[in-house]
Design a protein around this motif. Structure first.
Motif, PDB file in Angstrom:
ATOM      1  N   ALA A  33       0.848  -1.193   0.000  1.00  0.00           N
ATOM      2  CA  ALA A  33       0.000   0.000   0.000  1.00  0.00           C
ATOM      3  C   ALA A  33       0.877   1.234   0.000  1.00  0.00           C
ATOM      4  CB  ALA A  33      -0.900  -0.011   1.224  1.00  0.00           C
ATOM      5  N   GLU A  34       0.356   2.275  -0.583  1.00  0.00           N
ATOM      6  CA  GLU A  34       1.088   3.540  -0.634  1.00  0.00           C
ATOM      7  C   GLU A  34       0.494   4.489   0.396  1.00  0.00           C
ATOM      8  OE1 GLU A  34       1.016   4.978  -4.558  1.00  0.00           O
ATOM      9  OE2 GLU A  34       2.013   3.246  -5.434  1.00  0.00           O
ATOM     10  N   PHE A 136     -10.654   2.543  -5.002  1.00  0.00           N
ATOM     11  CA  PHE A 136      -9.621   1.598  -5.376  1.00  0.00           C
ATOM     12  C   PHE A 136      -8.324   1.931  -4.650  1.00  0.00           C
ATOM     13  CE2 PHE A 136     -12.447   1.437  -9.086  1.00  0.00           C
ATOM     14  CZ  PHE A 136     -12.628   0.066  -9.192  1.00  0.00           C
ATOM     15  N   ALA A 137      -7.703   0.906  -4.104  1.00  0.00           N
ATOM     16  CA  ALA A 137      -6.355   1.036  -3.551  1.00  0.00           C
ATOM     17  C   ALA A 137      -5.391   0.609  -4.650  1.00  0.00           C
ATOM     18  CB  ALA A 137      -6.195   0.171  -2.307  1.00  0.00           C
ATOM     19  N   GLY A 141      -6.042  -3.311  -4.180  1.00  0.00           N
ATOM     20  CA  GLY A 141      -7.401  -3.828  -4.193  1.00  0.00           C
ATOM     21  C   GLY A 141      -8.416  -2.729  -3.972  1.00  0.00           C
ATOM     22  N   VAL A 142      -9.198  -2.877  -2.909  1.00  0.00           N
ATOM     23  CA  VAL A 142     -10.295  -1.957  -2.620  1.00  0.00           C
ATOM     24  C   VAL A 142     -10.193  -1.514  -1.167  1.00  0.00           C
ATOM     25  CG1 VAL A 142     -12.800  -1.696  -2.529  1.00  0.00           C
ATOM     26  CG2 VAL A 142     -11.769  -3.077  -4.335  1.00  0.00           C
ATOM     27  N   ARG A 143     -10.481  -0.250  -0.948  1.00  0.00           N
ATOM     28  CA  ARG A 143     -10.428   0.322   0.400  1.00  0.00           C
ATOM     29  C   ARG A 143     -11.825   0.795   0.792  1.00  0.00           C
ATOM     30  NH1 ARG A 143      -7.507   4.079  -0.820  1.00  0.00           N
ATOM     31  NH2 ARG A 143      -5.454   3.171  -0.341  1.00  0.00           N
ATOM     32  N   LEU A 144     -12.279   0.354   1.953  1.00  0.00           N
ATOM     33  CA  LEU A 144     -13.570   0.779   2.496  1.00  0.00           C
ATOM     34  C   LEU A 144     -13.318   1.501   3.815  1.00  0.00           C
ATOM     35  CD1 LEU A 144     -16.703   0.750   2.608  1.00  0.00           C
ATOM     36  CD2 LEU A 144     -16.525  -1.439   3.799  1.00  0.00           C
ATOM     37  N   ALA A 280      -6.402   4.271  -9.631  1.00  0.00           N
ATOM     38  CA  ALA A 280      -7.264   5.038  -8.741  1.00  0.00           C
ATOM     39  C   ALA A 280      -8.676   5.190  -9.303  1.00  0.00           C
ATOM     40  CB  ALA A 280      -6.652   6.423  -8.492  1.00  0.00           C
ATOM     41  N   GLU A 281      -8.855   4.929 -10.600  1.00  0.00           N
ATOM     42  CA  GLU A 281     -10.143   5.147 -11.251  1.00  0.00           C
ATOM     43  C   GLU A 281     -10.916   3.870 -11.546  1.00  0.00           C
ATOM     44  OE1 GLU A 281     -11.358   8.066 -11.622  1.00  0.00           O
ATOM     45  OE2 GLU A 281      -9.555   9.129 -10.983  1.00  0.00           O
TER      46      GLU A 281
END
Length: 520
Positions: A33-34, A136-137, A141-144, A280-281
């Motif tokens: 992760a960034e 989107f991460a 993946g995906v960030r909630l 990111a999109e």
């Protein structure tokens, strides 16, 4: 009393005290992760996590491979926003019920000695998550994230101070709860979608605790001393419960069939190819999309070409279906001998210019009527080569290579061979979509007939070709278009509908762009 939650701790080092490199199995990747709140953890072998129905759209990542996909999909930020509503409902349904907690500990307040306590279970009575986001991460993946959530729960408790024992109920309210989850996308060795937990953090900063029943007046005096430790334990347990619910979905994903059999002849390989390209999109996913024969898998003579999806923030989903998928299907059915059909006179319209009787076909072969006066006939149609499909911006173009063998049916039901023809045709098609049904129209662009053999003398092939063209133009094509216009249902999951779907043709693939609507 209000206290401030702890900061998210970094991932623990490997056993032995030294941080080690994170090695995933060959078929998985362990992206980093960034920045941000959460630091991803490398999943252990066999760990596959999935939370939220939106992840089913994203599918997963898989072993690196140089092949191009037969099917390529893209999920945009718009889809994540729509899926967020269902994800939160899923989260609420998992948390808002009774949970086994088995929380035990001890406190040594001043002057009282050590108090042993136990909280075996909790029941979440209220859960509000009005401020939430999903995105989107990149490369992960995906960030909630949920901010300012409100949760109210009750729990049974028991306590012991020396020889004195007591029990009752405790009510807890957290008015400023923040939860953040990062889900990395992966794949198992069989090409099935999987996700892994890249991080989880739960913080509550406004916590109110109240004891009821038993000697509650005494324990309420100790609330300021208990709140901090209890809040830390609760925050940790929220992530545990999230991972448990994700684990249940993991087991479901493990049972997913990626190569379903469609009929006695064919199955389709929908295993995943390559890691998804997550920006990111949007998130892109690639599926093999190849048909193969049941019982015997033969190498297809076709290979997919690279597909470039258009850059767009809308709609929710883009799905590219390449001509490779259709051609691999044609290859399987052709090699299995499934592209055959027998036609009798009853199958043709009465007004069709050619009828399957020797009296009618005798107009193209005088000897046929002489040898077999006014007897019924049958046609055996088959593909002598596999059909070919190409997708171009103007239309779908198909080439059919057929054989037609004619038989005379004698009064004793014996079939006598009469002649064998090669019939080749070129057609074009324009697909259309309405709701969840796929339809279209076709047009015959050319037809050629050639005599191969004849037991009834030479045929007037050009005359037969012209009459056949006229009959197909007058009856065959309108008959096909009438059925195509009604369409066939698309294989969408139950409750999922396409909203404002649009089809467009491109060089080598057909593109579906659509929004989604889900109704349980």
């Amino acid at each position: 009393m209000t206290e401030t939650g702890p900061a998210m701790a970094p991932a623990a080092p490997a056993p032995g005290g030294t941080a080690t490199a994170c090695h995933a199995p060959r078929s998985r990747s362990c992206p980093k992760a960034e920045g941000g709140l959460l630091a991803p953890r490398c999943p252990p072998r066999g760990s596959a996590l999935a939370l939220l129905c939106l992840l089913l759209l994203l599918a997963a990542c898989s072993p690196a491979t140089g092949s191009s996909p037969g099917i390529k999909g893209r999920v945009t930020q718009r889809a994540l926003e729509y899926g967020r509503h269902f994800g939160l409902e899923l989260l609420r349904s998992q948390l808002q019920k009774e949970h086994e907690l088995n929380l035990q500990g001890s406190y040594r307040p001043p002057f009282l000695g050590e108090i042993q306590y136990s909280v075996p279970r909790i029941h979440i009575q209220e859960l509000q998550m009005n401020d939430s986001s999903v995105d989107f991460a990149e490369d992960v993946g995906v960030r909630l994230a949920v901010q300012g959530a409100r949760i109210q729960l009750s729990a049974d408790w028991s306590a012991q101070l020396g020889t004195f024992q007591d029990s009752g109920v405790v009510r807890l309210r957290v008015a400023d709860l923040a939860v953040a989850v990062v889900l990395g996308l992966s794949v198992d060795e069989g090409g099935r979608p999987a996700v892994w937990a890249a991080g989880c953090d739960a913080r509550g900063t406004d916590l109110h605790l109240e004891f009821q029943r038993g000697q509650s007046w005494l324990y309420n005096l100790l609330v300021p001393l208990l709140q901090r430790a209890l809040r830390q334990q609760l925050n940790k347990q929220l992530c545990v419960e999230l991972e448990k619910s994700i684990g249940r979905l993991e087991a479901s994903l493990k049972r997913m069939r990626v190569s379903p059999q469609l009929d006695p002849f064919a199955a389709i390989d929908l295993s995943l190819l390559g890691r998804p390209a997550i920006t990111a999109e949007h998130g892109d996913v690639s599926l093999k999309g190849e048909f193969f024969g049941v019982g015997r898998r033969r190498q297809s003579p076709f290979s997919p070409k690279p597909v470039g999806l258009p850059e767009a923030r809308e709609p929710m989903v883009l799905l590219a279906l390449t001509e490779f998928v259709a051609n691999s299907a044609a290859f399987v059915y052709f090699t299995a001998g499934a592209l055959r059909r027998n036609i009798s006179g009853e199958a043709l319209p009465r007004r069709f210019p050619i009828q399957l009787r020797t009296k009618s076909l005798g107009g193209f072969s005088p000897q046929l009527q002489e040898l077999f006066p006014d007897l019924p006939m049958e046609l055996q149609l088959s593909a002598r080569r596999q059909p070919l499909l190409s997708c171009r911006p103007d239309a779908l173009h198909g080439t059919l290579y057929g054989s037609a063998e004619a038989f005379v049916v004698l009064p004793n039901a014996t079939r006598v061979p009469a002649f064998l023809l090669d019939i080749d045709a070129n057609v074009t098609g324009k697909p259309s979509i309405t709701g969840n049904r796929l339809g279209g129209t076709v047009r015959l662009t050319s037809l050629s007939v050639a005599q191969v053999t004849s037991q009834v003398g030479p045929l007037q092939v050009k005359k037969l070709e012209n009459v056949l063209k006229f009959g197909l133009w007058l009856f065959g094509v309108p008959w096909a278009n009438k059925r195509l216009r009604s369409g066939v249902p698309l294989p969408t999951p139950r409750g999922l509908s396409l909203v404002h779907p649009r089809l467009s043709l491109h060089e080598g693939f057909m593109l579906l762009a659509t929004d989604l609507q889900y109704e349980p």
